[in-house]
Design a protein around this motif. Structure first.
Motif, PDB file in Angstrom:
ATOM      1  N   PHE A   1    -106.466   8.025   6.914  1.00 45.75           N
ATOM      2  CA  PHE A   1    -105.823   7.392   8.061  1.00 45.75           C
ATOM      3  C   PHE A   1    -105.060   8.434   8.880  1.00 45.75           C
ATOM      4  CE2 PHE A   1    -101.906   5.635   9.859  1.00 45.75           C
ATOM      5  CZ  PHE A   1    -102.443   4.788  10.804  1.00 45.75           C
ATOM      6  N   TYR A   2    -104.267   9.259   8.203  1.00 48.73           N
ATOM      7  CA  TYR A   2    -103.517  10.288   8.936  1.00 48.73           C
ATOM      8  C   TYR A   2    -104.456  11.303   9.556  1.00 48.73           C
ATOM      9  CZ  TYR A   2     -99.104   8.481   7.232  1.00 48.73           C
ATOM     10  OH  TYR A   2     -98.028   7.683   6.980  1.00 48.73           O
TER      11      TYR A   2
ATOM     12  N   THR B   1     -96.677  15.036  17.849  1.00 48.49           N
ATOM     13  CA  THR B   1     -96.214  14.913  16.462  1.00 48.49           C
ATOM     14  C   THR B   1     -97.228  15.506  15.493  1.00 48.49           C
ATOM     15  OG1 THR B   1     -97.189  12.714  16.315  1.00 48.49           O
ATOM     16  CG2 THR B   1     -94.873  12.829  16.958  1.00 48.49           C
ATOM     17  N   VAL B   2     -97.825  16.623  15.886  1.00 44.89           N
ATOM     18  CA  VAL B   2     -98.882  17.235  15.076  1.00 44.89           C
ATOM     19  C   VAL B   2     -98.330  17.705  13.733  1.00 44.89           C
ATOM     20  CG1 VAL B   2    -100.517  19.159  14.945  1.00 44.89           C
ATOM     21  CG2 VAL B   2    -100.224  17.912  17.084  1.00 44.89           C
TER      22      VAL B   2
ATOM     23  N   MET C   1     -97.965  14.828   6.532  1.00 43.59           N
ATOM     24  CA  MET C   1     -98.366  13.627   5.813  1.00 43.59           C
ATOM     25  C   MET C   1     -99.773  13.783   5.226  1.00 43.59           C
ATOM     26  SD  MET C   1     -95.866  11.668   5.594  1.00 43.59           S
ATOM     27  CE  MET C   1     -96.689  10.272   4.872  1.00 43.59           C
ATOM     28  N   GLN C   2    -100.668  14.465   5.934  1.00 46.44           N
ATOM     29  CA  GLN C   2    -102.006  14.721   5.398  1.00 46.44           C
ATOM     30  C   GLN C   2    -101.908  15.541   4.110  1.00 46.44           C
ATOM     31  OE1 GLN C   2    -104.870  16.408   8.130  1.00 46.44           O
ATOM     32  NE2 GLN C   2    -104.106  15.167   9.817  1.00 46.44           N
TER      33      GLN C   2
ATOM     34  N   HIS D   1    -105.844  13.178  16.691  1.00 50.70           N
ATOM     35  CA  HIS D   1    -105.917  13.283  18.148  1.00 50.70           C
ATOM     36  C   HIS D   1    -104.710  12.606  18.790  1.00 50.70           C
ATOM     37  CE1 HIS D   1    -107.684  13.791  22.072  1.00 50.70           C
ATOM     38  NE2 HIS D   1    -107.540  12.499  22.318  1.00 50.70           N
ATOM     39  N   ARG D   2    -104.350  11.443  18.277  1.00 53.15           N
ATOM     40  CA  ARG D   2    -103.190  10.730  18.824  1.00 53.15           C
ATOM     41  C   ARG D   2    -101.905  11.534  18.594  1.00 53.15           C
ATOM     42  NH1 ARG D   2    -102.490   4.689  17.189  1.00 53.15           N
ATOM     43  NH2 ARG D   2    -104.207   4.552  18.668  1.00 53.15           N
ATOM     44  N   ALA D   3    -101.800  12.188  17.452  1.00 57.30           N
ATOM     45  CA  ALA D   3    -100.617  12.995  17.162  1.00 57.30           C
ATOM     46  C   ALA D   3    -100.541  14.180  18.124  1.00 57.30           C
ATOM     47  CB  ALA D   3    -100.647  13.488  15.719  1.00 57.30           C
TER      48      ALA D   3
END
Length: 75
Positions: free
Chosen positions: A25-26, A38-39, A45-46, A31-33
């Motif tokens: 999920f993360y 918030t990369v 989290m990954q 792309h959104r991060a």
């Protein structure tokens, strides 16, 4: 004794699956991060989920070895 070990294996394997799903999920939110800036948090989290998955996989393998040892020792 073996029933408890089998239940523990099933539980640990469930945690492996949960950690894998959260990690994917993360990963899919990368792309959104990048768009939100918030990369670093996303990558953290990954990595956290990957380490959790590895930990639960090791626990599952140890439990499977214990099942094998107890099954072989009963002869």
């Amino acid at each position: 004794m073996q029933i408890l070990l089998i239940l523990a294996v099933v539980g640990a394997a469930g945690f492996v699956l949960f950690s894998l799903a959260r990690g994917l999920f993360y990963f899919s939110q990368g792309h959104r991060a990048a768009m939100d800036g918030t990369v670093e948090e996303n990558q953290l989290m990954q990595n956290k989920m990957m380490m959790s998955r590895i930990k639960w996989q090791a626990i599952t393998i140890i439990l499977l070895v214990l099942i094998g040892v107890t099954a072989g020792g009963g002869s």
